[in-house]
Design a protein around this motif. Structure first.
Motif, PDB file in Angstrom:
ATOM      1  N   GLU A  20       0.838  -1.206   0.000  1.00 27.93           N
ATOM      2  CA  GLU A  20       0.000   0.000   0.000  1.00 27.93           C
ATOM      3  C   GLU A  20       0.870   1.252   0.000  1.00 27.93           C
ATOM      4  O   GLU A  20       0.579   2.232  -0.694  1.00 27.93           O
ATOM      5  N   ALA A  21       1.940   1.235   0.797  1.00 30.86           N
ATOM      6  CA  ALA A  21       2.850   2.385   0.834  1.00 30.86           C
ATOM      7  C   ALA A  21       3.493   2.610  -0.532  1.00 30.86           C
ATOM      8  O   ALA A  21       3.599   3.752  -1.008  1.00 30.86           O
ATOM      9  N   ALA A  22       3.930   1.536  -1.178  1.00 27.86           N
ATOM     10  CA  ALA A  22       4.564   1.662  -2.499  1.00 27.86           C
ATOM     11  C   ALA A  22       3.586   2.229  -3.525  1.00 27.86           C
ATOM     12  O   ALA A  22       3.965   3.069  -4.356  1.00 27.86           O
ATOM     13  N   ILE A  23       2.342   1.782  -3.469  1.00 33.26           N
ATOM     14  CA  ILE A  23       1.325   2.292  -4.399  1.00 33.26           C
ATOM     15  C   ILE A  23       1.091   3.784  -4.176  1.00 33.26           C
ATOM     16  O   ILE A  23       1.042   4.579  -5.121  1.00 33.26           O
ATOM     17  N   ASP A  24       0.951   4.178  -2.905  1.00 32.37           N
ATOM     18  CA  ASP A  24       0.739   5.598  -2.597  1.00 32.37           C
ATOM     19  C   ASP A  24       1.928   6.445  -3.048  1.00 32.37           C
ATOM     20  O   ASP A  24       1.754   7.507  -3.662  1.00 32.37           O
ATOM     21  N   ARG A  31       3.719 -10.779   0.262  1.00 30.50           N
ATOM     22  CA  ARG A  31       2.701 -11.349   1.150  1.00 30.50           C
ATOM     23  C   ARG A  31       1.401 -10.560   1.146  1.00 30.50           C
ATOM     24  O   ARG A  31       0.454 -10.900   1.827  1.00 30.50           O
ATOM     25  N   ALA A  32       1.357  -9.498   0.359  1.00 32.47           N
ATOM     26  CA  ALA A  32       0.173  -8.635   0.323  1.00 32.47           C
ATOM     27  C   ALA A  32      -0.980  -9.318  -0.398  1.00 32.47           C
ATOM     28  O   ALA A  32      -0.794 -10.294  -1.145  1.00 32.47           O
ATOM     29  N   ASP A  33      -2.195  -8.802  -0.184  1.00 29.72           N
ATOM     30  CA  ASP A  33      -3.373  -9.327  -0.869  1.00 29.72           C
ATOM     31  C   ASP A  33      -3.180  -9.244  -2.383  1.00 29.72           C
ATOM     32  O   ASP A  33      -2.535  -8.317  -2.902  1.00 29.72           O
ATOM     33  N   ALA A  34      -3.790 -10.187  -3.092  1.00 30.51           N
ATOM     34  CA  ALA A  34      -3.601 -10.287  -4.540  1.00 30.51           C
ATOM     35  C   ALA A  34      -4.016  -9.008  -5.266  1.00 30.51           C
ATOM     36  O   ALA A  34      -3.350  -8.574  -6.217  1.00 30.51           O
ATOM     37  N   VAL A  35      -5.098  -8.381  -4.812  1.00 31.11           N
ATOM     38  CA  VAL A  35      -5.571  -7.167  -5.485  1.00 31.11           C
ATOM     39  C   VAL A  35      -4.538  -6.050  -5.374  1.00 31.11           C
ATOM     40  O   VAL A  35      -4.339  -5.269  -6.322  1.00 31.11           O
ATOM     41  N   LEU A  36      -3.847  -5.977  -4.237  1.00 30.61           N
ATOM     42  CA  LEU A  36      -2.809  -4.967  -4.066  1.00 30.61           C
ATOM     43  C   LEU A  36      -1.592  -5.277  -4.927  1.00 30.61           C
ATOM     44  O   LEU A  36      -0.980  -4.372  -5.518  1.00 30.61           O
ATOM     45  N   GLN A  37      -1.244  -6.556  -5.026  1.00 31.04           N
ATOM     46  CA  GLN A  37      -0.107  -6.940  -5.851  1.00 31.04           C
ATOM     47  C   GLN A  37      -0.361  -6.622  -7.321  1.00 31.04           C
ATOM     48  O   GLN A  37       0.542  -6.177  -8.037  1.00 31.04           O
ATOM     49  N   ARG A  38      -1.592  -6.839  -7.779  1.00 29.14           N
ATOM     50  CA  ARG A  38      -1.912  -6.535  -9.175  1.00 29.14           C
ATOM     51  C   ARG A  38      -1.790  -5.038  -9.454  1.00 29.14           C
ATOM     52  O   ARG A  38      -1.266  -4.613 -10.480  1.00 29.14           O
ATOM     53  N   LYS A  39      -2.281  -4.235  -8.508  1.00 25.31           N
ATOM     54  CA  LYS A  39      -2.180  -2.791  -8.670  1.00 25.31           C
ATOM     55  C   LYS A  39      -0.726  -2.354  -8.702  1.00 25.31           C
ATOM     56  O   LYS A  39      -0.321  -1.526  -9.544  1.00 25.31           O
ATOM     57  N   LEU A  40       0.079  -2.908  -7.802  1.00 27.05           N
ATOM     58  CA  LEU A  40       1.494  -2.547  -7.742  1.00 27.05           C
ATOM     59  C   LEU A  40       2.199  -2.900  -9.046  1.00 27.05           C
ATOM     60  O   LEU A  40       2.985  -2.107  -9.577  1.00 27.05           O
ATOM     61  N   ALA A  41       1.915  -4.090  -9.561  1.00 24.15           N
ATOM     62  CA  ALA A  41       2.571  -4.557 -10.781  1.00 24.15           C
ATOM     63  C   ALA A  41       2.214  -3.701 -11.994  1.00 24.15           C
ATOM     64  O   ALA A  41       2.959  -3.674 -12.980  1.00 24.15           O
ATOM     65  N   LEU A  55       2.088  -0.465 -12.065  1.00 26.45           N
ATOM     66  CA  LEU A  55       2.688   0.866 -11.997  1.00 26.45           C
ATOM     67  C   LEU A  55       4.047   0.878 -12.688  1.00 26.45           C
ATOM     68  O   LEU A  55       4.911   0.048 -12.391  1.00 26.45           O
ATOM     69  N   PRO A  56       4.274   1.821 -13.601  1.00 28.77           N
ATOM     70  CA  PRO A  56       5.509   1.812 -14.400  1.00 28.77           C
ATOM     71  C   PRO A  56       6.762   2.248 -13.654  1.00 28.77           C
ATOM     72  O   PRO A  56       7.870   1.938 -14.103  1.00 28.77           O
TER      73      PRO A  56
END
Length: 524
Positions: free
Chosen positions: A367-371, A389-399, A401-402
């Protein structure tokens, strides 16, 4: 600038302005100055006791809220919306003569401070810790003519932030010199200025009679414990290093059942007010340092405080919570608040356009990385395990990001810097053993929590992780001593779980009290 809802809220508050005030505006031709000018005119239109006049200050845009015909006032450099909107409202009311709700003895301490104190506070609009500091110093400036305060939006005055090496908010300067960083309450600030404050507090505490229930900690578990104990009509006290605890450092809360969204500082204030609705003796800004269990069942337990005072009680509820876990590597302490940070919401805006790392691949880290990715130039996320170890939905969002790079199976081994600020970090690839350097300006540590229990290790049973061992009733290894919340072995460290555990501990303490035999004299 203000939407219809904020306009109505502000108008309702401004009926409490008793004395005429001026908004002395120092504006330029830039867009932010135009925005600030629009805001000030909107505010003035809501009350016939408020006017806008032209001024001249070294910081543009800025404005002084001044009681007409006096030197009473506070200054904002920037546009205090976001988390600082409440600070703006309170400043308008207090400069306008509306009384503070702080304890009268504390207000009197402020009025009696001897010295000239010019405070400057750097804040960010996304920082939930900053308003407490801004509001406390604003109030001091209103109460004491020898105190002044300017609250400065660090995101708007970047050159100033860089020249003064501000890398965390809130950062406070006093008379041009560093005074403090992080959340500070009015009582804590006054204590730093008034050399006799701690001794006075200690004497006041020493004079207190024994409690029936003494709660150590003022977070969700401690607040729930205090409320449930007080509702039983028994003498209840709370000792808190900072009321609200870790909740104060939490941004958005969306899993507190029946409340779809709130924020940590708001919830903490509501917890404190709810406790104050009952006859509870709250001793805030006090740190417990030693627990001395009673010598026999039914005797008095003792808690020794950092100021040398001690309190006694028939039962104790330990709810000391937890704190951010540190990496424990060379350079981390040296560069804390000089590039090493623990709150992305607070300090993220100070790293706009820079390179940062996030340590930790759980929900908090991702979440911190996304913000941060929406603010900074580049984010490197470093995770010790082979997978996030984060929730899958957060991992997809992170991935998606360019400007984010993910490194797994990595152990951070060192924080590097130039003596004044962070310049990079070193991590070891756990698969190959090879070390790698990463050049960057900021490191956000998000690797979990550590229970605040070091002071208890010789008094009660702790787990190998330092958590207080409890049973289903919240009982510890010592009769009459109970515990609740994130400091204990209860699984799942959540606000709602801590509140339930605190309620359980208080009910168990009451049950323990009513089953005690007739009082006997304390053994020598």
């Amino acid at each position: 600038m203000l939407d219809a809802n904020l306009t109505q809220q502000l108008k309702a508050y401004m009926v409490n302005i008793r004395e005429p005030i001026e908004l002395v505006a120092s504006l330029g031709d830039d867009a932010k100055s135009r925005e600030l000018g629009e805001l000030l005119n909107e505010i003035a239109a809501l009350s016939d006791k408020v006017s806008v006049v032209a001024g001249s200050d070294k910081r543009v845009p800025s404005f002084l809220i001044r009681r007409t015909g006096t030197d009473i006032g506070v200054r904002f450099a920037g546009i205090p919306l976001g988390h600082e909107f409440t600070s703006l409202v309170l400043a308008l009311l207090q400069v306008g003569g509306h009384p503070s709700r702080e304890a009268q003895d504390l207000l009197e301490q402020v009025r009696n401070l001897d010295g000239d104190f010019a405070f400057e506070t750097y804040f960010s609009l996304s920082c939930q810790n900053c308003p407490d500091v801004v509001q406390a110093l604003n109030l001091m400036a209103v109460l004491n003519p020898r105190i002044s305060h300017t609250a400065i939006d660090g995101g708007l005055f970047k050159d100033e932030v860089d020249s003064r090496k501000v890398m965390a908010v809130p950062t406070v300067f006093l008379n041009g010199e560093p005074f403090g960083q992080g959340r500070m309450e009015l009582g804590g600030i006054v204590a730093k200025l008034d050399s006799g404050a701690e001794a006075k507090a200690a004497e006041k505490i020493k004079a207190k009679d024994p409690f029936e229930v003494l709660v150590i900690g003022g977070g969700p578990a401690g607040a729930a414990s205090a409320i449930y104990a007080a509702r039983k009509g028994i003498r209840t006290g709370v000792v808190a290093e900072r009321f609200g605890g870790q909740v104060l450092d939490t941004m958005g809360i969306e899993n507190f059942i029946s409340v779809s969204h709130t924020e940590g500082p708001k919830l903490a204030a509501q917890l404190e007010q709810h406790v104050k609705d009952y006859d509870v003796d709250i001793m805030n800004l006090q740190r417990a340092e030693k627990l001395i269990p009673a010598k026999f069942e039914g005797g008095l337990h003792e808690v020794v405080l950092a100021n040398g005072a001690s309190l006694k009680s028939k039962t104790i509820i330990l709810s000391t919570g937890a704190r951010w876990r540190q990496m424990g590597v060379p350079g981390e302490d040296e560069y804390r608040n000089k590039g090493v940070a623990y709150c992305p919401h607070c300090d993220g805006p100070l790293f706009k356009g820079k390179r940062v790392a996030v340590i930790g691949g759980g929900n908090s880290g991702v979440e911190a990385a996304i913000d941060l990715a929406g603010i900074v130039a580049h984010v490197t996320l470093i995770e010790y395990d082979s997978d996030l170890r984060a929730d899958a939905v957060l991992q997809r969002k992170l991935a998606s990001l360019p400007n984010v790079k993910i490194i797994t199976s990595a152990l951070t081994t060192r924080v590097d810097g130039d003596g004044e600020k962070v310049s990079g970090l070193v991590y070891k690839d756990r698969n190959t053993g090879i070390e790698h350097d990463v050049a960057l300006e900021g490191i956000f540590v998000q690797i979990g929590l550590v229970p605040n229990t070091e002071w208890l290790k010789d008094s009660i049973a702790l787990s190998n992780r330092g958590e207080i061992e409890i049973d289903a009733r919240g009982e510890t290894s010592q009769p009459g001593i109970f515990a609740a919340g994130d400091a204990t072995t209860v699984p799942y460290k959540q606000i709602v779980i801590a509140m339930g555990a605190g309620s359980t501990a208080a009910l168990s303490a009451f049950d323990y009290l009513i089953r005690l035999p007739e009082p006997v004299a304390e053994a020598a």
